[in-house]
Design a protein around this motif. Structure first.
Motif, mmCIF file in Angstrom:
data_model
loop_
_atom_site.group_PDB
_atom_site.id
_atom_site.type_symbol
_atom_site.label_atom_id
_atom_site.label_comp_id
_atom_site.label_asym_id
_atom_site.label_seq_id
_atom_site.Cartn_x
_atom_site.Cartn_y
_atom_site.Cartn_z
ATOM 1 N N GLY A 16 29.569 22.915 -54.382
ATOM 2 C CA GLY A 16 30.073 22.191 -53.741
ATOM 3 C C GLY A 16 30.871 21.636 -54.703
ATOM 4 O O GLY A 16 31.930 20.869 -53.797
ATOM 5 N N LEU A 20 34.388 19.603 -53.233
ATOM 6 C CA LEU A 20 34.618 17.849 -53.967
ATOM 7 C C LEU A 20 36.155 17.638 -54.499
ATOM 8 O O LEU A 20 36.825 16.289 -54.756
ATOM 9 N N VAL A 137 26.695 17.915 -59.421
ATOM 10 C CA VAL A 137 26.404 18.030 -58.159
ATOM 11 C C VAL A 137 25.377 19.962 -58.910
ATOM 12 O O VAL A 137 25.745 20.457 -58.696
ATOM 13 N N ALA A 139 23.126 21.848 -55.335
ATOM 14 C CA ALA A 139 21.559 21.852 -53.984
ATOM 15 C C ALA A 139 21.293 23.053 -54.511
ATOM 16 O O ALA A 139 21.145 24.115 -55.585
ATOM 17 N N LEU A 192 24.028 14.280 -57.442
ATOM 18 C CA LEU A 192 25.345 14.871 -55.739
ATOM 19 C C LEU A 192 23.716 15.817 -55.415
ATOM 20 O O LEU A 192 24.883 16.976 -55.981
ATOM 21 N N THR A 194 23.526 17.757 -52.575
ATOM 22 C CA THR A 194 24.739 18.447 -51.437
ATOM 23 C C THR A 194 24.114 19.594 -50.742
ATOM 24 O O THR A 194 24.378 19.640 -49.656
ATOM 25 N N LEU A 197 23.839 19.065 -46.628
ATOM 26 C CA LEU A 197 25.209 17.486 -47.022
ATOM 27 C C LEU A 197 26.164 18.491 -45.855
ATOM 28 O O LEU A 197 25.826 19.245 -46.782
ATOM 29 N N ILE A 199 30.448 19.557 -45.884
ATOM 30 C CA ILE A 199 31.299 18.309 -47.086
ATOM 31 C C ILE A 199 31.618 16.995 -46.842
ATOM 32 O O ILE A 199 31.696 16.489 -47.591
ATOM 33 N N ALA A 202 29.424 14.706 -48.416
ATOM 34 C CA ALA A 202 29.265 14.758 -49.609
ATOM 35 C C ALA A 202 30.380 13.895 -49.975
ATOM 36 O O ALA A 202 30.514 13.344 -51.264
#
Ligand code: DC
Length: 219
Positions: A16, A20, A137, A139, A192, A194, A197, A199, A202
Motif C-alpha cells: 500500500g 499512500l 508500510v 501487510a 504502518l 495496512t 486497514l 486505504i 491508512a
C-alpha cells in the motif's frame, strides 16, 4: 528556497506504500517519485532489447542511460517486469547508477515543490537517510497477494492468486536478502501495518503522523 521536505515510504510489494505516497504527495503538494519504476524501467529496457535481466553488464549500461521518458506509456507493471526488476535491483552497479537521480529528485523536487515523497525499499535507509519523515508500510503476505491479484487479473485472466503469492514471496526474499541496500525498516521509521486497514484509514493514520511533524517544524 529552504531545504526540501522529504517523506520516505518503504516496504514490500503491494503493502500500500505507493497509493499512500501518491495521496500524501497530493495532500501536502509535494512531488512524487515511485522509485520502483526506475528499476522496472531498467528491466523493461533489457527485456524489450531481448537481453537477459541477469546480464549485469547490460543492466548496468541500461541503468546508466536510463531516463524517465523512456518508460512513458510503457507497461512496466507486468509480472515479468516485476520479477526482472527485483533481479536487476540486486546489482550494485545498477543501484549506484540510479542513486544520484533519486537523491537529486528529493533535494530539488520538480515543479518548484517544497518537498518530495519517495517510495521504494531503501529510501529511509540509503537514498534519503535524513528524510524528515519515514514510514515502513507492511501487510500480511495473503492480503498483499490478494491486492496485487485484483490489480493484475484484468490483463491476465489465467493468473491465479497462488501465482501472485509465489511471485511476491520470491521478490520479497530477494529484495530483503541482497547485500546492497536490502529492503529494511529504518530505525527511525514509523511502522504502518495496512493488513486490516482500508486505504482511507491508512491515509488518515499517515496524515496524523505528517501533521504532527509539520506542527513541530512550524512550532
Ligand atoms: O515497488 P516495485 O514493486 O515497483 O519495485 C520493483 C522492484 O524494484 C522490487 O522488486 C525491488 C526493486 N526496488 C528496489 O530495490 N529499491 C527501491 N527503492 C525500489 C524498488
Amino acid at each position: 528556497m529552504g531545504k526540501s521536505f522529504v517523506i520516505a515510504l518503504d516496504g514490500p510489494a503491494a503493502s500500500g506504500k505507493g497509493t499512500l505516497a501518491q495521496l500524501l504527495a497530493r495532500e501536502y503538494d509535494l512531488a512524487y517519485l515511485d522509485t520502483g519504476s526506475l528499476y522496472r524501467g531498467v528491466a523493461y529496457a533489457l527485456l524489450a532489447a531481448g537481453k537477459d535481466p541477469a546480464d549485469e553488464e547490460a543492466a548496468a549500461e541500461a541503468a546508466a542511460n536510463f531516463s524517465l521518458d523512456q518508460i512513458e506509456g510503457a507497461d512496466i507493471r507486468t509480472r515479468e517486469v516485476g520479477a526482472a526488476a527485483s533481479k536487476v535491483a540486486a546489482m550494485p552497479r545498477v543501484r549506484k547508477a540510479l542513486l544520484d537521480f533519486q537523491r537529486r529528485f528529493a533535494a530539488n523536487p520538480p515543479g518548484g515543490k517544497r518537498g518530495a515523497v519517495l517510495d521504494g525499499r531503501d529510501i529511509g535507509t540509503v537514498v534519503c537517510p535524513d528524510a524528515d519523515l519515514k514510514f515502513f508500510v507492511v501487510a500480511s503476505p495473503e492480503v498483499r497477494a490478494r491486492r496485487r491479484f485484483l490489480e493484475l487479473k484484468a490483463q491476465k485472466p489465467d493468473l491465479t492468486e497462488a501465482d501472485v503469492y509465489q511471485d511476491l514471496a520470491e521478490r520479497d526474499a530477494r529484495d530483503a536478502a541482497r547485500a546492497d541496500a536490502p529492503m529494511a525498516q529504518a530505525a527511525d521509521a514509523e511502522l504502518l501495518d495496512t493488513t486490516r486497514l482500508t486505504i482511507e484509514a491508512a491515509f488518515a493514520a499517515a496524515r496524523r503522523v505528517v501533521d504532527g511533524v509539520f506542527r513541530r517544524c512550524e512550532g
